[in-house]
Design a protein around this motif. Structure first.
Motif, PDB file in Angstrom:
ATOM      1  N   SER A  41      19.770 -34.156  -1.140  1.00 39.96           N
ATOM      2  CA  SER A  41      19.079 -34.240   0.053  1.00 39.96           C
ATOM      3  C   SER A  41      17.489 -34.665  -0.246  1.00 39.96           C
ATOM      4  CB  SER A  41      18.959 -33.430   1.075  1.00 39.96           C
ATOM      5  OG  SER A  41      18.357 -32.121   0.735  1.00 39.96           O
ATOM      6  N   ALA A  42      17.003 -34.433  -1.455  1.00 39.74           N
ATOM      7  CA  ALA A  42      15.900 -35.044  -1.615  1.00 39.74           C
ATOM      8  C   ALA A  42      15.797 -36.443  -2.042  1.00 39.74           C
ATOM      9  CB  ALA A  42      15.319 -34.079  -3.034  1.00 39.74           C
ATOM     10  N   LEU A  43      16.834 -37.084  -1.967  1.00 40.05           N
ATOM     11  CA  LEU A  43      16.876 -38.411  -2.257  1.00 40.05           C
ATOM     12  C   LEU A  43      17.028 -39.290  -1.002  1.00 40.05           C
ATOM     13  CD1 LEU A  43      19.350 -38.627  -5.263  1.00 40.05           C
ATOM     14  CD2 LEU A  43      17.043 -38.850  -5.437  1.00 40.05           C
ATOM     15  N   LEU A  44      17.017 -38.654   0.147  1.00 40.18           N
ATOM     16  CA  LEU A  44      17.377 -39.273   1.350  1.00 40.18           C
ATOM     17  C   LEU A  44      16.295 -40.291   2.084  1.00 40.18           C
ATOM     18  CD1 LEU A  44      19.286 -36.587   3.322  1.00 40.18           C
ATOM     19  CD2 LEU A  44      20.139 -38.727   2.438  1.00 40.18           C
ATOM     20  N   GLY A  45      14.968 -39.970   1.574  1.00 35.34           N
ATOM     21  CA  GLY A  45      13.777 -40.956   1.981  1.00 35.34           C
ATOM     22  C   GLY A  45      14.230 -42.175   1.493  1.00 35.34           C
ATOM     23  N   SER A  46      14.910 -42.264   0.441  1.00 33.07           N
ATOM     24  CA  SER A  46      15.010 -43.526  -0.294  1.00 33.07           C
ATOM     25  C   SER A  46      16.624 -44.106  -0.198  1.00 33.07           C
ATOM     26  CB  SER A  46      14.669 -43.981  -1.436  1.00 33.07           C
ATOM     27  OG  SER A  46      15.144 -43.054  -2.506  1.00 33.07           O
ATOM     28  N   LEU A  47      17.336 -43.567   0.942  1.00 32.70           N
ATOM     29  CA  LEU A  47      18.674 -43.757   1.036  1.00 32.70           C
ATOM     30  C   LEU A  47      19.193 -45.342   0.897  1.00 32.70           C
ATOM     31  CD1 LEU A  47      21.298 -42.544   1.880  1.00 32.70           C
ATOM     32  CD2 LEU A  47      20.630 -42.909   4.220  1.00 32.70           C
ATOM     33  N   LEU A  48      18.477 -46.109   1.453  1.00 29.22           N
ATOM     34  CA  LEU A  48      19.101 -47.461   1.193  1.00 29.22           C
ATOM     35  C   LEU A  48      18.490 -48.360   0.016  1.00 29.22           C
ATOM     36  CD1 LEU A  48      18.377 -48.471   5.199  1.00 29.22           C
ATOM     37  CD2 LEU A  48      20.513 -47.643   3.995  1.00 29.22           C
ATOM     38  N   ARG A  49      17.588 -47.625  -0.601  1.00 23.55           N
ATOM     39  CA  ARG A  49      17.305 -48.454  -1.850  1.00 23.55           C
ATOM     40  C   ARG A  49      17.729 -47.842  -3.199  1.00 23.55           C
ATOM     41  NH1 ARG A  49      13.017 -47.043   1.519  1.00 23.55           N
ATOM     42  NH2 ARG A  49      12.118 -45.622  -0.034  1.00 23.55           N
ATOM     43  N   ILE A  50      18.558 -46.876  -3.312  1.00 28.08           N
ATOM     44  CA  ILE A  50      18.579 -46.369  -4.607  1.00 28.08           C
ATOM     45  C   ILE A  50      20.329 -46.129  -4.891  1.00 28.08           C
ATOM     46  CG2 ILE A  50      16.369 -45.311  -4.936  1.00 28.08           C
ATOM     47  CD1 ILE A  50      18.432 -42.639  -4.343  1.00 28.08           C
ATOM     48  N   ASP A  56      25.683 -25.040 -10.344  1.00 28.29           N
ATOM     49  CA  ASP A  56      25.943 -23.793  -9.778  1.00 28.29           C
ATOM     50  C   ASP A  56      26.711 -23.886  -8.426  1.00 28.29           C
ATOM     51  OD1 ASP A  56      25.793 -20.926  -9.382  1.00 28.29           O
ATOM     52  OD2 ASP A  56      23.882 -21.032  -8.243  1.00 28.29           O
ATOM     53  N   GLY A  57      27.599 -25.006  -8.417  1.00 26.26           N
ATOM     54  CA  GLY A  57      28.348 -24.847  -7.218  1.00 26.26           C
ATOM     55  C   GLY A  57      27.996 -26.080  -6.224  1.00 26.26           C
ATOM     56  N   GLU A  58      26.741 -26.570  -6.525  1.00 26.56           N
ATOM     57  CA  GLU A  58      26.077 -27.758  -5.686  1.00 26.56           C
ATOM     58  C   GLU A  58      25.988 -28.923  -6.250  1.00 26.56           C
ATOM     59  OE1 GLU A  58      23.405 -25.737  -2.492  1.00 26.56           O
ATOM     60  OE2 GLU A  58      22.681 -24.507  -4.268  1.00 26.56           O
ATOM     61  N   VAL A  59      25.971 -29.928  -5.092  1.00 28.61           N
ATOM     62  CA  VAL A  59      25.553 -31.254  -5.615  1.00 28.61           C
ATOM     63  C   VAL A  59      24.137 -31.357  -5.919  1.00 28.61           C
ATOM     64  CG1 VAL A  59      25.723 -33.640  -4.912  1.00 28.61           C
ATOM     65  CG2 VAL A  59      27.342 -32.357  -4.248  1.00 28.61           C
ATOM     66  N   VAL A  60      23.843 -31.916  -7.009  1.00 28.94           N
ATOM     67  CA  VAL A  60      22.404 -32.179  -7.459  1.00 28.94           C
ATOM     68  C   VAL A  60      21.973 -33.685  -7.864  1.00 28.94           C
ATOM     69  CG1 VAL A  60      21.967 -29.771  -8.089  1.00 28.94           C
ATOM     70  CG2 VAL A  60      22.933 -31.169  -9.746  1.00 28.94           C
ATOM     71  N   PRO A  61      20.916 -33.990  -7.856  1.00 28.57           N
ATOM     72  CA  PRO A  61      20.520 -35.550  -8.164  1.00 28.57           C
ATOM     73  C   PRO A  61      20.235 -35.362  -9.679  1.00 28.57           C
ATOM     74  CG  PRO A  61      18.677 -34.504  -6.886  1.00 28.57           C
ATOM     75  CD  PRO A  61      19.824 -33.719  -6.765  1.00 28.57           C
ATOM     76  N   ILE A  62      20.436 -36.331 -10.535  1.00 26.01           N
ATOM     77  CA  ILE A  62      20.281 -36.308 -11.987  1.00 26.01           C
ATOM     78  C   ILE A  62      19.264 -37.481 -12.115  1.00 26.01           C
ATOM     79  CG2 ILE A  62      21.179 -36.612 -14.407  1.00 26.01           C
ATOM     80  CD1 ILE A  62      21.887 -34.031 -13.070  1.00 26.01           C
ATOM     81  N   SER A  63      19.648 -38.710 -11.586  1.00 25.45           N
ATOM     82  CA  SER A  63      18.680 -40.014 -11.684  1.00 25.45           C
ATOM     83  C   SER A  63      19.172 -40.839 -10.589  1.00 25.45           C
ATOM     84  CB  SER A  63      18.958 -40.297 -13.200  1.00 25.45           C
ATOM     85  OG  SER A  63      20.168 -40.946 -13.201  1.00 25.45           O
ATOM     86  N   LYS A  64      18.259 -41.967 -10.419  1.00 24.72           N
ATOM     87  CA  LYS A  64      18.307 -43.036  -9.474  1.00 24.72           C
ATOM     88  C   LYS A  64      18.214 -44.331 -10.239  1.00 24.72           C
ATOM     89  CE  LYS A  64      14.162 -41.839  -7.484  1.00 24.72           C
ATOM     90  NZ  LYS A  64      13.406 -41.343  -6.204  1.00 24.72           N
ATOM     91  N   SER A  65      19.142 -45.329  -9.710  1.00 23.89           N
ATOM     92  CA  SER A  65      18.799 -46.792 -10.413  1.00 23.89           C
ATOM     93  C   SER A  65      18.617 -47.609  -9.067  1.00 23.89           C
ATOM     94  CB  SER A  65      19.932 -47.095 -11.100  1.00 23.89           C
ATOM     95  OG  SER A  65      20.299 -46.062 -12.103  1.00 23.89           O
ATOM     96  N   ARG A  66      18.528 -48.852  -9.466  1.00 27.21           N
ATOM     97  CA  ARG A  66      18.227 -49.830  -8.573  1.00 27.21           C
ATOM     98  C   ARG A  66      19.555 -50.702  -7.982  1.00 27.21           C
ATOM     99  NH1 ARG A  66      14.028 -49.012  -5.349  1.00 27.21           N
ATOM    100  NH2 ARG A  66      12.205 -48.449  -6.382  1.00 27.21           N
ATOM    101  N   SER A  67      20.527 -50.407  -8.851  1.00 23.64           N
ATOM    102  CA  SER A  67      21.820 -51.222  -8.921  1.00 23.64           C
ATOM    103  C   SER A  67      23.186 -50.342  -9.350  1.00 23.64           C
ATOM    104  CB  SER A  67      21.837 -52.556  -9.414  1.00 23.64           C
ATOM    105  OG  SER A  67      21.917 -52.302 -10.869  1.00 23.64           O
ATOM    106  N   LEU A  68      24.144 -50.545  -8.773  1.00 21.19           N
ATOM    107  CA  LEU A  68      25.557 -49.759  -9.155  1.00 21.19           C
ATOM    108  C   LEU A  68      25.741 -49.902 -10.850  1.00 21.19           C
ATOM    109  CD1 LEU A  68      27.582 -47.888  -8.480  1.00 21.19           C
ATOM    110  CD2 LEU A  68      28.955 -49.938  -7.738  1.00 21.19           C
ATOM    111  N   SER A  69      25.447 -51.246 -11.238  1.00 21.33           N
ATOM    112  CA  SER A  69      25.669 -51.363 -12.647  1.00 21.33           C
ATOM    113  C   SER A  69      24.632 -50.579 -13.389  1.00 21.33           C
ATOM    114  CB  SER A  69      25.583 -52.931 -12.823  1.00 21.33           C
ATOM    115  OG  SER A  69      24.298 -53.433 -12.756  1.00 21.33           O
ATOM    116  N   GLN A  70      23.648 -50.454 -12.997  1.00 18.67           N
ATOM    117  CA  GLN A  70      22.522 -49.433 -13.891  1.00 18.67           C
ATOM    118  C   GLN A  70      23.011 -48.062 -13.865  1.00 18.67           C
ATOM    119  OE1 GLN A  70      18.651 -50.242 -12.325  1.00 18.67           O
ATOM    120  NE2 GLN A  70      18.461 -52.245 -13.056  1.00 18.67           N
ATOM    121  N   SER A  71      23.721 -47.664 -12.714  1.00 17.26           N
ATOM    122  CA  SER A  71      23.980 -46.385 -12.556  1.00 17.26           C
ATOM    123  C   SER A  71      25.388 -46.243 -13.565  1.00 17.26           C
ATOM    124  CB  SER A  71      24.543 -46.066 -11.242  1.00 17.26           C
ATOM    125  OG  SER A  71      23.255 -45.916 -10.428  1.00 17.26           O
ATOM    126  N   ILE A  72      26.230 -47.083 -13.537  1.00 13.29           N
ATOM    127  CA  ILE A  72      27.224 -46.854 -14.486  1.00 13.29           C
ATOM    128  C   ILE A  72      26.878 -46.892 -15.887  1.00 13.29           C
ATOM    129  CG2 ILE A  72      29.671 -48.319 -15.260  1.00 13.29           C
ATOM    130  CD1 ILE A  72      29.733 -49.067 -12.281  1.00 13.29           C
TER     131      ILE A  72
END
Length: 283
Positions: free
Chosen positions: A182-191, A199-215
């Motif tokens: 949820s900490a990433l929601l402020g930039s929801l449309l841009r990342i 520990d059983g919860e969804v956590v952010p690791i990193s963020k990219s500007r494109s899906l290809s960068q994420s892959i």
């Protein structure tokens, strides 16, 4: 005594692997409009995605009932076998709670028969990967007792991780499974975030500007993990993305066969289109 493995459909285990290893799969429920479907039985992913992305219907999901687990558990116990039941994180689903209730409903077990329920604290393909590796242990070490095989399952679980490249957080947010991402929601449309589970919860690791960068980031994470014991990769709507992940992993780990899978309707409710992921068990 034979040990039978049980998991749930939110593991996204490919049906052919479940059949090959004799793993029983308990389906979760998918609710679309006023109709309830059994995940992977009454509805498959292509039909589900049509509801999601063409008709813009947001499904709801729910765990199996305790009685559904009880029916499977009782059948296995009645044939003289024991059970290791491996499931999605209790922090994102009530599935483990239903399994625990079912175990209590079975009551006193016959001598030398056991039920062990494992909260993997993960979701989707890493749960399947754990189940397959435990199945391999059962075949490789048939003389090991129940406690030894449970210990194997827990050790494998501790060595398993998952990373997902998500094209949008929209569906995780709408479905209420977003966790610490949820900490990433402020930039929801841009990342395009990379998510994991801790520990059983969804956590952010990193963020990219494109899906290809994420892959590419997924690939980097896998390569930095060193030699791997087992790997599975998974997609939702675009299987061509898997080659970009699999090829460098196979070069670094030539002795393992990478499992390919597809998100089912339950997990597909939350990951959205173009999602891809990797699950790894380290040596």
């Amino acid at each position: 005594m034979t040990i039978i493995l049980v998991t749930d459909s939110a593991s996204d285990i490919p049906p052919q692997l479940a059949e090959q290893h004799g793993i029983r799969v308990i389906p979760l429920n998918v609710m679309i409009n006023d109709k309830t479907f059994k995940d992977g039985i009454d509805i498959q992913i292509d039909e589900f995605n049509k509801y999601m992305f063409e008709e813009d219907i947001l499904p709801k999901t729910s765990q199996p009932s305790p009685s559904e687990f009880l029916n499977v558990y009782q059948e296995i116990i009645n044939q003289g076998d024991s059970i290791i039941s491996i499931h999605i994180s209790s922090k994102v689903s009530g599935t483990l709670n239903s399994a625990t209730q079912a175990k209590a409903m079975v009551g006193t077990l016959p001598e030398n028969q056991f039920i062990e329920i494992i909260d993997t604290k993960l979701a989707s393909i890493p749960v399947a990967l754990i189940a397959v590796e435990v199945a391999n242990s059962l075949k490789t070490n048939p003389d090991w007792d129940f406690n030894a095989q449970v210990s194997v399952a827990k050790t494998i679980t501790d060595k398993t991780s998952v990373y997902l490249a998500i094209d949008t957080l929209e569906y995780l947010e709408k479905g209420g499974r977003i966790g610490k991402a949820s900490a990433l929601l402020g930039s929801l449309l841009r990342i395009k975030p990379i998510l994991s589970m801790s520990d059983g919860e969804v956590v952010p690791i990193s963020k990219s500007r494109s899906l290809s960068q994420s892959i590419q980031r997924l690939t980097d994470i896998a390569q930095s993990a060193g030699q791997l014991h087992a790997v599975a990769i998974i997609y939702n709507t675009n299987d061509s993305l898997l080659d970009e992940i699999e090829n460098p992993i196979s070069l670094q780990n030539p002795d393992i066969t990478v499992i390919r899978a597809r998100f089912g309707p339950v997990v597909g409710t939350y990951v959205g289109p173009n999602a891809v992921g990797i699950a790894m068990i380290t040596k």
